[in-house]
Design an enzyme around this catalytic site. Structure first.
Site, PDB file in Angstrom:
ATOM      1  CD  GLU A   3      -1.890   2.319   0.857  1.00  0.00           C
ATOM      2  OE1 GLU A   3      -2.473   2.883  -0.053  1.00  0.00           O
ATOM      3  OE2 GLU A   3      -0.905   3.021   1.629  1.00  0.00           O
ATOM      4  CB  CYS A   5      -4.490   2.876   5.678  1.00  0.00           C
ATOM      5  SG  CYS A   5      -3.911   1.465   4.521  1.00  0.00           S
ATOM      6  CB  CYS A  53      -4.612  -1.401   7.596  1.00  0.00           C
ATOM      7  SG  CYS A  53      -3.442  -0.362   6.974  1.00  0.00           S
ATOM      8  CG  HIS A  58      -5.476   4.452  10.623  1.00  0.00           C
ATOM      9  ND1 HIS A  58      -4.244   4.948  11.702  1.00  0.00           N
ATOM     10  CD2 HIS A  58      -4.935   3.804   9.603  1.00  0.00           C
ATOM     11  CE1 HIS A  58      -3.097   4.548  10.875  1.00  0.00           C
ATOM     12  NE2 HIS A  58      -3.548   3.944   9.790  1.00  0.00           N
ATOM     13  NE  ARG A 116      -0.194  -3.422   5.771  1.00  0.00           N
ATOM     14  CZ  ARG A 116      -1.473  -3.950   5.382  1.00  0.00           C
ATOM     15  NH1 ARG A 116      -2.252  -3.773   6.435  1.00  0.00           N
ATOM     16  NH2 ARG A 116      -1.799  -4.645   4.382  1.00  0.00           N
ATOM     17  CB  SER A 146       4.335   1.316   7.824  1.00  0.00           C
ATOM     18  OG  SER A 146       3.600  -0.278   7.409  1.00  0.00           O
ATOM     19  CB  CYS A 166       0.718  -0.224   5.426  1.00  0.00           C
ATOM     20  SG  CYS A 166      -0.900   0.701   4.968  1.00  0.00           S
ATOM     21  CB  CYS A 172      -0.201   3.667   7.562  1.00  0.00           C
ATOM     22  SG  CYS A 172      -1.971   2.903   7.270  1.00  0.00           S
TER      23      CYS A 172
END
Lengths: 573, 377
Positions: free
Chosen positions: A14, A62, A65, A69, A485, A508, A552, A555
């Protein structure tokens, strides 16, 4: 003199990631940098807004995912204001959370990571009968495993290749010497790539039931937006519950009979990758899936803690509110701090964008200067790896029997010792192993929900502090979450019922972080060291290790806000 | 056109996949149904699929979150696998592409050259325009330049989602990176806007299959959106609409009204000002949509919806029940008229029901509040 290999874009992730690796004469990586090449400014945008709306903004950090968040955000607001959500709200959130784990991990394995290990073109040489025999041996209960089935899949691939329009499969690394699977295993994996693609759109219907849509289902400060009315036709009733229950059962089948057997089968052909890609050796998990409210981490299904220097004898505690623990540095990031500031806790976070990189189009970045839109978060000064491997190790080191069982069983099947976990393959295997735990927990959470409903508890929202007039004039909070993640934290400062400051440190960001003040590398950079490359023009080996983290970047490079300051003028050199 | 004919059509591909004519016709019928065509038009679909080659698609990602791609692969009819393997040639897409690095950029250049004027450019996300575009670079080049370069020789642009269609979250105030949607950056190509955060999967595949089948863009409204999916407000087809008309509202989360599925207008629902198919097509194979799952619509397909909050503050300017309008005619007058309209509606409902409290005036509305906006010219 070695070579500098640039991979940009890194695909099957991502967001926008760039990797530059410096190779020695033998083609082994001796230094590497990772750079996030996108920045959106979401935290700046949040300032001055209603904190109850924040989940929707940050959810859009994101879409891969999705949900993670939003959950961290409602937790942060509830923590700041002091809202305790009803038990059913925690359970519904847990079910959505674990659904995300299962869906995300399966998609990662088949659609983002598998092509690093599976040679699609080699599948054309497979014997469909032998493939069926292999599939039935690897997973005796999975139904689609006949010679005719694999023959059909093979002819689909064949005709697709012969059409000359290879689409997403063109210009890749087919035939690369690092591909080790026999044709039959490749054909089986291609078939399962397609089956998993069909299945992933089913499992997420759980999000649709509780959140109305996926990607980006709805969340709510104080609970969840759905209501239960078992004898009603317009809320969650038996029909809706049955749908969720069936999807959970289907997910368990996919994980136990497709994902895990494929993972172990493929892994068995790549023993050398249990020695490559180990990286930092420092692992952190914030923990999650609360059983007694988010305020009691001792009752989390996923445990919280830190393992340093691969020392599994000791699990260290984490305090998100301690300004000396989690701090971000910007030594090699395109941001500037005031002259006397080296590191900041998220509640005090400052972000002053300061692009000093080359003017696009550019060929290479300078590893001695700033080279990324990702900051460098550190825990007590240590660079940390976060994600499935960290969770497995923290669970294992915490003495949890469920973690020990799945790890020991997998190590036994692969005939390797625990040291194999500290590797690219260890990271990839850990993701699969925790998915086993996640589908089991998913069923457990569903049973808990039914038990609560049976006992007459249908409450889904605590609205006592819904109105901002009931809030303190000035309050701070954090929402910690163990996203698929890795460790995710949202820190919020609410002043006069509005967002004064909002800071996010995502998985990330930890893993993709550039070097820090002390020159310590981030997790990707450290993990790439020592990776051998057969052909510097075909970065297959680099992709294996980078993908094992499931990057990702949307993110990682959201953004951090100065407290009301205007963004600095970017300097382009 | 000679170049086109040398390439395999959808039927050619299906045929070499071993699909017989009967199954092919069935496939065409299903595809036609998926995009809402009557049975009478099936022969036209068949003809189109027999003759058209698989259209090359370059799918670029700018400032975005990949929710559009994720939505796309959730499509139930047709499924993503059919689209990617059989209907289009997805030649460039960072999210699914097997290759990486320069090999990917090579593909983009190759498609641009070999299929000049023929390929579809799908754009997910938008371009930051501040500071030379340094807030999003790919292969060392700014996304802004990549977008312009790739758009130059495309046949048409599909702007996926709210980012590409109208700016979405990174363009919310104060828009730190200067993010701009596609139509503000590219003016010499047809742009079809498919807004939503994300758009519904079957809306995305419906738009693509329409283009493939008929070789032209579907009918668009003034905001460049396909009329087949964006002509009506969610409110118009909402299954909770009778409760709105009857004045039965959820007053607090999880209250008796919530358990009975009453109207979410008072909880801030944007259904009355949002043009999308959520209440008809619904989400994830028709399982549900936000209102059905108890949360109001946040208006995610409307331009500037992020700045029309707070989301839980009820709209005071929504269209009067019974008055029909479309996005083309509704325009700016809505802002002026409908504030009075909804107040009048509430008063009349309250009078009918004799309910105390509903007669209170709607909250004052700022000029940026949830009016249906026109795209900037």
């Amino acid at each position: 003199m070695g070579k500098r290999v640039v991979v940009d874009p890194v695909t099957r992730i991502e967001g926008h990631l760039r990797v530059e690796a410096m190779l020695d004469d033998k083609g082994v990586v001796k230094d590497a940098i990772s750079s996030g090449t996108m920045w959106r400014g979401i935290e700046v945008i949040l300032q001055g807004r209603d904190p109850r709306d924040a989940w929707a903004f940050v959810e859009r950090i994101c879409g891969v995912c999705t949900t993670v968040h939003a959950l961290a955000s409602v937790r942060a607001v509830e923590n700041a204001v002091g809202i305790k959500v009803p038990a059913n709200a925690d359970i519904v959130r847990n079910i959505m959370f674990l659904t995300q784990y299962v869906q995300d991990h399966v998609i990662h394995f088949y659609h983002l990571h598998a092509l690093d290990w599976v040679d699609v073109v080699s599948a054309l040489k497979a014997n469909p009968g032998a493939t069926a025999t292999l599939a039935q041996k690897v997973s005796p209960s999975w139904p689609t495993a006949s010679p005719g089935y694999f023959s059909d899949i093979q002819s689909t691939v064949k005709k697709f290749v012969e059409s000359g329009q290879l689409g997403i499969f063109q210009n890749a690394y087919w035939g690369h010497p690092a591909y080790k699977l026999p044709p039959e295993a490749n054909l089986m994996a291609v078939a399962h790539y397609l089956e998993a693609l069909q299945w992933q759109k089913e499992i997420i219907k759980i999000h649709t039931v509780f959140g109305g849509k996926n990607p980006h289902p709805n969340y709510l400060v104080g609970g969840v937006p759905v209501s239960f009315n078992l004898n009603g036709d317009n809320a969650i009733n038996m029909e809706r519950l049955n749908l969720v229950h069936d999807l959970i059962k289907g997910a368990a089948a996919v994980v136990e009979q497709l994902y895990l057997p494929d993972l172990l089968a493929i892994a068995s052909f790549y023993p050398e990758w249990t020695k490559i890609g180990g990286g930092l050796g420092n692992f952190m998990s914030y923990g999650d899936v609360p059983q007694n409210g988010i305020g009691d981490p001792t009752k989390f299904r996923i445990p919280r803690g830190v393992v340093l220097n691969k020392n599994l004898a000791d699990v260290l505690p984490i305090d998100h509110a301690d300004s000396n623990q989690i701090r971000e540095e910007v030594a090699h990031s395109w941001y500037s701090y005031p002259a006397d500031v080296k590191a900041l806790h998220p509640w005090d976070g400052i972000t002053q964008p300061n692009y000093t990189g080359p003017k696009p189009p550019y060929q290479t970045l300078d590893e001695n200067g700033a080279y990324s839109w990702v900051k460098s978060p550190r825990w007590k000064g240590h660079a940390m790896e976060v994600g499935p491997l960290s969770r497995m190790l923290v669970g294992f080191a915490s003495g949890r029997t469920d973690y020990k069982e799945v790890v020991t069983e997998a190590l036994g099947k692969l005939k390797v010792g625990p040291e194999a976990l500290f590797s690219t393959l260890g990271r990839t295997a850990a993701r699969g192993l925790e998915t086993r735990l996640a589908v089991k927990w998913l069923a457990d959470e569903y049973d808990k929900l039914i038990a609560n409903l049976k006992a007459g508890d249908t409450s889904t929202a605590n609205t006592a502090q819904w109105e901002p007039s009931s809030w303190p004039a000035d309050c701070k909070g954090f929402g910690a979450e163990e996203a698929p993640r890795g460790a995710l934290g949202h820190w919020i400062h609410i002043k006069d019922k509005k967002i004064f400051n909002y800071q996010i440190v995502v998985p990330s960001t930890w893993n993709a972080s550039p070097k820090d003040n002390a020159g310590q590398k981030g997790a990707y950079e450290a993990a790439l060291l020592g990776t051998p490359m057969a052909d510097s023009a075909k970065p297959l080996e680099l992709l294996r290790t980078i993908h094992s983290f499931d990057p990702c970047l949307a993110c990682a490079t959201h953004v951090l806000s100065p407290e009301g300051d205007e963004l600095a003028k970017v300097v382009v050199r | 056109m000679e170049v086109l004919q040398r390439r395999p059509s959808t039927y050619d591909i299906l045929r070499i996949h071993g699909v017989d004519r009967r199954s092919f016709l069935k496939f065409c019928t299903q595809s036609a149904a998926a995009i809402g065509l009557s049975a009478a038009l099936v022969p036209k679909v068949v003809e189109a699929m027999e003759k058209k080659p698989r259209i090359p698609v370059i799918w670029l990602h700018g400032l975005e979150c990949t929710c559009c791609s994720e939505s796309f692969i959730r499509s139930s009819h047709p499924i993503a696998q059919d689209i990617v393997l059989n209907l289009i040639s997805l030649d460039y897409d960072d999210t699914l592409q097997a290759a990486a690095g320069f090999q990917v950029e090579e593909i983009r250049k190759k498609v641009m050259k070999e299929y000049k004027g023929e390929y579809i450019l799908a754009v997910e996300g938008n371009a930051p325009t501040n500071d030379g575009g340094v807030y999003c670079t790919i292969g060392g080049e700014s996304f802004l330049n990549i977008l312009k370069e790739t758009a130059k020789d495309c046949k048409a642009i599909v702007a996926w989602g709210s980012c590409a269609s109208n700016g979405c979250v990174q363009a919310a105030k104060p828009n730190p990176t200067g993010a701009k949607p596609v139509y503000k950056l590219i003016s010499d190509k047809p742009v079809i806007n498919v807004p939503g955060c994300p758009p519904i999967a079957e809306v995305m595949t419906g738009v693509l299959t329409y283009i493939l089948t008929f070789g032209e863009l579907p009918e668009l409204d003034r905001q460049g959106r396909p009329k087949m999916f964006y002509a009506q407000r969610i409110h118009d087809k909402c299954y909770r609409r009778p409760f709105f008309d009857a004045g039965q509202f959820v007053e607090a989360w999880d209250d008796e009204g919530a358990k009975k599925g009453w109207c979410l207008y008072k909880m801030g629902c944007r259904g009355p000002t949002t043009f999308n198919s959520c209440s008809t097509v619904k989400w994830n194979c028709g399982v549900s949509f936000p209102i059905q799952s108890g949360h109001g619509c946040i208006g995610c397909s409307e331009e500037g919806f992020w700045d029309n909050g707070p989301f839980y503050q009820r709209l005071s300017n929504i269209p009067v029940p019974g008055i029909e309008s479309t996005p083309d005619s509704i325009g700016k007058t809505l802002t002026v008229l409908s504030g009075a309209g909804i107040a009048a509606h509430l008063v009349s409902v309250a009078a009918r029901k004799g309910v105390r409290g509903l007669t209170s005036k709607p909250e004052p509305v700022s000029s940026s509040d949830a009016a249906v906006k026109q795209p900037e010219e």
